[in-house]
Write an enzyme that holds these catalytic residues in place. Structure first.
Site, PDB file in Angstrom:
ATOM      1  N   LYS A  55      -8.999  13.015  -7.087  1.00 46.37           N
ATOM      2  CA  LYS A  55      -8.732  11.702  -6.490  1.00 46.37           C
ATOM      3  C   LYS A  55      -7.859  10.939  -7.479  1.00 46.37           C
ATOM      4  O   LYS A  55      -8.330  10.517  -8.542  1.00 46.37           O
ATOM      5  CB  LYS A  55     -10.035  10.960  -6.210  1.00 46.37           C
ATOM      6  N   ARG A  84       0.323   1.751   2.176  1.00 47.37           N
ATOM      7  CA  ARG A  84      -0.747   1.885   3.164  1.00 47.37           C
ATOM      8  C   ARG A  84      -0.997   0.565   3.910  1.00 47.37           C
ATOM      9  O   ARG A  84      -1.275   0.561   5.095  1.00 47.37           O
ATOM     10  CB  ARG A  84      -2.016   2.334   2.438  1.00 47.37           C
TER      11      ARG A  84
HETATM   12  S1  IVH Z   1      -7.208  11.896   1.412  1.00 44.32           S
HETATM   13  C1  IVH Z   1      -8.456  10.088   5.346  1.00 44.32           C
HETATM   14  N1  IVH Z   1      -6.874  12.844  -1.008  1.00 44.32           N
HETATM   15  O1  IVH Z   1      -7.870   7.416  -2.112  1.00 44.32           O
HETATM   16  C2  IVH Z   1      -8.320  10.577   3.993  1.00 44.32           C
HETATM   17  N2  IVH Z   1      -6.891  10.495  -0.713  1.00 44.32           N
HETATM   18  O2  IVH Z   1      -9.827   5.576   0.087  1.00 44.32           O
HETATM   19  C3  IVH Z   1      -7.106  10.142   3.383  1.00 44.32           C
HETATM   20  N3  IVH Z   1      -6.499   9.224  -2.735  1.00 44.32           N
HETATM   21  O3  IVH Z   1      -6.107   5.398  -0.065  1.00 44.32           O
HETATM   22  C4  IVH Z   1      -7.077  10.251   1.951  1.00 44.32           C
HETATM   23  N4  IVH Z   1      -6.300  10.931  -4.095  1.00 44.32           N
HETATM   24  O4  IVH Z   1      -4.625   7.169  -1.086  1.00 44.32           O
HETATM   25  C5  IVH Z   1      -6.980  11.751  -0.246  1.00 44.32           C
HETATM   26  N5  IVH Z   1      -6.535  13.808  -3.082  1.00 44.32           N
HETATM   27  C6  IVH Z   1      -6.641  12.713  -2.325  1.00 44.32           C
HETATM   28  C7  IVH Z   1      -6.535  11.423  -2.859  1.00 44.32           C
HETATM   29  C8  IVH Z   1      -6.662  10.334  -2.006  1.00 44.32           C
HETATM   30  C9  IVH Z   1      -6.285   9.617  -3.997  1.00 44.32           C
HETATM   31  C10 IVH Z   1      -6.556   7.819  -2.265  1.00 44.32           C
HETATM   32  C11 IVH Z   1      -5.918   7.623  -0.922  1.00 44.32           C
HETATM   33  C12 IVH Z   1      -6.772   6.598  -0.218  1.00 44.32           C
HETATM   34  C13 IVH Z   1      -7.949   6.422  -1.138  1.00 44.32           C
HETATM   35  C14 IVH Z   1      -9.237   6.658  -0.387  1.00 44.32           C
END
Ligand code: IVH
Length: 682
Positions: free
Chosen positions: A117, A138
């Site tokens: 993340k 976003r």
């Molecule tokens: S998937 C519906 N994968 O974390 C799922 N998010 O609240 C969409 N983020 O704003 C996100 N690393 O921008 C995903 N490997 C990752 C991520 C990631 C960072 C951020 C994303 C989102 C927030 C989650």
């Protein structure tokens, strides 16, 4: 070469450059040398100069140079950008796994794809027929801001995707990812902002967000932002079976995908991945705040759907900050190299995350007040990533009544100058820092002089950090005005300093005496006065003396200058020590061209008009010409666009001339420009 041949060659060059960008910025595995790459870029630039009609927005030459925006346009996401549900405990992750299985009605294990993340800013990149056309933030998940120009400056974002024989490029692709600023770049940016007296960012994420929200993309271009893509929105004409294959495909198409990912056949493997990444965390050059767990099968993802704006098929498993309890023995004040006063707790030593610590930062007075931290308190401290430990909260149950309140001093503990304390409400993304306002405070002398000599300030070539450090350490300079009294013999006492180098530096110091008012104001290192504010001030005041005597009220009438900046300027010039140094600068010959009368409202006849200069002018330096434009109320810009009103052409004009011709912008000579300045022409 005719236009047809040029078009062919241009296309070939672009393809090659896109490929080499991918090797360098995405894979970190270049296959040609830097000079060879530069040669390709130069050939492309030359051809585009010769055939400006062939310039396209996604040409590798078009990453920078877009004119500043007035505001960001809105972009509606075709598919909403959701957020993730969080978990902090292994138990919660097991519950998530249980929910997924129950919902799907399957007793067997579900395969997950786990990734890092990334702690950055979520963006969407739209590619149409393989070309990057729109990039957005976003926002609220449904509507974001159009930050295309800023995203184009991110080198690891391909302007054009690479075809892959296994999978055709989709006609439209919404790639999603996280833009971040590497930790080292964040530290350097903050250091530079501190030197110039600007507020610092609290963390790399805020710095990335601030950089992406610049209306002037040339500022974003100076920040080495990077990206990791982790998913998609809309994809036309392609479908995938699993998230894993989707990520692999994005990577093959030229997008940057984080290498730390794993396919886990059962939830225990997910927990193991989380533990491994928690270990790895401190070694990574960027910040992460957990791992993301995603059901790998896209068919199952679809079956699971979403609930309350988060997908049921994904979970953010956050890292726990490492925390321990200890007692505060004392609170001391550190004056940093940049004059920032940081209250620091001195504590009973404790081990945390494998290291023994006895100091923790309290950040600023606001934080102390908010958390009500007192000397003698038992507190919880934590280390997040590799930053210095911080005090999280007080254990109030342990209070005895003997604890002592703390207040930051009004005078700098090192030099005694006034401390400027932050006023009013700060943008929560930036830290409210109290600072010493003395120019010659020994704690920050080196930084003050490094800033004074830097390129955008007085631009003293060759006077680098190492030399400045020695000059200060040997007591040869006590403030920046002392630079102008240095002799050859002084320099020859420094390490590794020969006559030739010393002579060059002395010549550069001499040369820097002739400067401009805005550069000089910027160089002084007044808190919160960066380049932009310095320019505003130089436009408003005709001399440093006039600025030094101005009032808070007068300063606050200037558009772009609020109370905090105005207060900082007035405090700066009120200090006797600072007045002396400024006087010394004048006596030692630092000067700037006297500006004729401040433009009266009637002489601001170029208000709203934009001028661009190209080529060498005969009678004016570029700076003088630009300041003349500004004195008439106009704006001098460095790039040509449809909004440019005049392009002033000197000798050997560059590509701006061609662009002006291509866009039909009015082109004038230097003589014509000078005539426009004559009173009878107004
Ligand atoms: S998937 C519906 N994968 O974390 C799922 N998010 O609240 C969409 N983020 O704003 C996100 N690393 O921008 C995903 N490997 C990752 C991520 C990631 C960072 C951020 C994303 C989102 C927030 C989650």
């Amino acid at each position: 070469m005719n236009e047809g041949q040029a078009k062919k060659r241009i296309n070939k060059l672009r393809e090659e450059i896109h490929f080499h960008n991918y090797r360098y910025y995405v894979l970190d595995e270049p296959v040609i040398s830097d000079p060879e790459y530069d040669q390709l870029m130069r050939e492309l630039e030359a051809l585009e100069r010769q055939f400006p009609d062939l310039i396209t927005p996604t040409s590798p030459t078009q990453r920078v140079g877009a004119p500043p925006l007035e505001k960001f346009e809105e972009v509606r996401h075709t598919i909403p950008m959701l957020s993730l549900a969080n978990a902090f405990e292994e138990e919660e992750v097991k519950e998530f796994d249980g929910r997924v299985k129950r919902f799907l009605g399957i007793p067997r294990d579900v395969e997950y794809c786990t990734e890092l993340k990334i702690d950055g800013v979520a963006v969407e990149l739209i590619y149409e027929d393989g070309y990057f056309t729109t990039g957005s933030t976003r926002g609220d998940g449904f509507v974001g801001e159009d930050v295309t120009q800023n995203l184009k400056t991110v080198k690891s974002i391909p302007l054009s995707l690479i075809p892959w024989k296994e999978r055709r490029l989709p006609s439209r692709l919404g790639a999603r990812g996280e833009v971040y600023l590497p930790i080292k770049a964040f530290q350097e940016l903050n250091q530079q902002r501190e030197r110039s007296g600007e507020s610092v960012f609290a963390n790399p994420r805020n710095a990335a967000a601030g950089s992406l929200r610049q209306l002037d993309s040339s500022i974003t271009a100076k920040r080495p932002l990077d990206i990791f893509c982790h998913g998609v929105g809309q994809v036309s004409g392609q479908s995938f079976e699993t998230h894993w294959v989707l990520l692999e495909t994005l990577h093959h198409w030229g997008l940057k995908v984080n290498p730390h990912r794993k396919r886990c056949r059962k939830i225990e493997e997910v927990l193991e991945f989380h533990r491994e990444m928690d270990e790895l965390r401190e070694k990574l050059p960027y910040e992460i705040d957990g791992v993301v767990i995603k059901v790998n099968s896209l068919r199952l993802q679809e079956a699971l759907g979403t609930i309350a704006r988060s997908p049921r098929w994904a979970l953010a498993f956050k890292f726990k900050p490492k925390q321990v309890t200890t007692r505060i023995r004392d609170i001391i004040v550190n004056v940093g190299r940049t004059g920032a006063l940081t209250p620091t707790a001195v504590m009973d030593p404790v081990r945390i995350g494998g290291v023994e610590v006895s100091r923790a930062t309290l950040h600023n007075q606001d934080e102390i007040d908010k958390k009500d931290v007192r000397i003698g308190d038992t507190v919880v401290i934590q280390r997040a990533g590799d930053v210095i430990p911080e005090v999280v909260m007080v254990v109030f149950e342990k209070r005895t009544g003997k604890e002592k309140k703390f207040r930051l001093p009004d005078q700098c503990p090192v030099c005694g100058a006034e401390v400027e304390k932050p006023k009013g409400k700060k943008d929560k993304k930036e830290m409210a820092v109290a600072r010493c306002t003395g120019i010659s405070c020994p704690a920050k002398l080196k930084e003050t002089i490094i800033h004074f000599a830097s390129r955008d300030a007085l631009n003293i070539e060759g006077l680098g950090e190492k030399i400045i450090e020695q000059l200060v350490d040997q007591g040869l300079i006590k403030d920046y005005a002392d630079l102008y009294a240095l002799t050859l013999d002084d320099f020859l006492t420094l390490e590794r300093m020969g006559e030739k180098l010393a002579g060059n530096i002395l010549a550069a110091i001499q040369k820097s005496k002739k400067t401009s008012l805005d550069r000089l104001i910027y160089a002084l290192g007044i808190l919160h006065v960066g380049e932009h504010i310095a320019k505003l001030l130089a436009r408003e005041f005709s001399s440093l003396e006039e600025l030094a005597q101005t009032s808070l009220e007068k300063l606050m009438t200037i558009k772009g200058i609020g109370e905090e900046i105005a207060f900082s300027i007035v405090t700066f010039f009120q200090q006797k020590g600072n007045q002396k140094v400024i006087q010394k600068l004048k006596e030692r010959g630092v000067e700037y061209p006297a500006r004729p009368l401040r433009p009266s409202p009637t002489s601001r006849i170029w208000e709203g008009q934009t001028f661009v200069f190209t080529g060498a002018l005969k009678t004016l330096s570029r700076e003088e010409a630009e300041s003349k434009v500004e004195s008439m109320g106009g704006r001098a810009s460095s790039s040509v666009s449809k909004k440019t009103d005049f392009v002033v052409v000197g000798e050997d004009p560059g590509s701006k001339f061609d662009k002006a011709q291509a866009l039909g912008v009015k082109i004038i000579t230097e003589d014509e420009f000078l005539r426009m300045l004559q009173p009878d022409a107004r």
